[in-house]
Design a protein around this motif. Sequence first.
Motif, short mmCIF file in Angstrom:
data_model
loop_
_atom_site.label_atom_id
_atom_site.label_comp_id
_atom_site.label_asym_id
_atom_site.label_seq_id
_atom_site.Cartn_x
_atom_site.Cartn_y
_atom_site.Cartn_z
N ALA A 20 23.63 54.98 39.44
CA ALA A 20 23.96 56.34 39.00
C ALA A 20 24.01 56.41 37.47
O ALA A 20 23.49 57.36 36.86
N ALA A 21 24.61 55.40 36.84
CA ALA A 21 24.69 55.38 35.38
C ALA A 21 23.30 55.24 34.77
O ALA A 21 22.99 55.87 33.75
N GLU A 23 20.40 56.22 36.09
CA GLU A 23 19.70 57.49 36.25
C GLU A 23 20.18 58.51 35.22
O GLU A 23 19.37 59.25 34.64
N LYS A 24 21.49 58.54 34.96
CA LYS A 24 22.04 59.46 33.97
C LYS A 24 21.51 59.11 32.58
O LYS A 24 21.15 59.99 31.80
N ASP A 27 17.88 60.23 32.35
CA ASP A 27 17.82 61.69 32.21
C ASP A 27 18.20 62.12 30.79
O ASP A 27 17.59 63.04 30.23
N LEU A 28 19.19 61.46 30.22
CA LEU A 28 19.61 61.75 28.85
C LEU A 28 18.48 61.46 27.86
O LEU A 28 18.18 62.27 26.98
#
Length: 53
Positions: A20-21, A23-24, A27-28
């Motif tokens: 999850a981190a 992917e974040k 995306d950032l």
Amino acid sequence: MLDTLLNRRLSDAECTAFHAAYEKFIDLLHGLTAQSCKSPLDLLHELARLNPA
């Protein structure tokens, strides 16, 4: 933030948190490069210099 040792396997919960981190983070980065007039490589160099470590 995920804190672990390199010689230890991640638990299922840690693995989920890591993905999850990650992917974040991706995306950032994608958002930053899409809005920037600089090349992705130049932007990454700039971000590396801003590292608070």
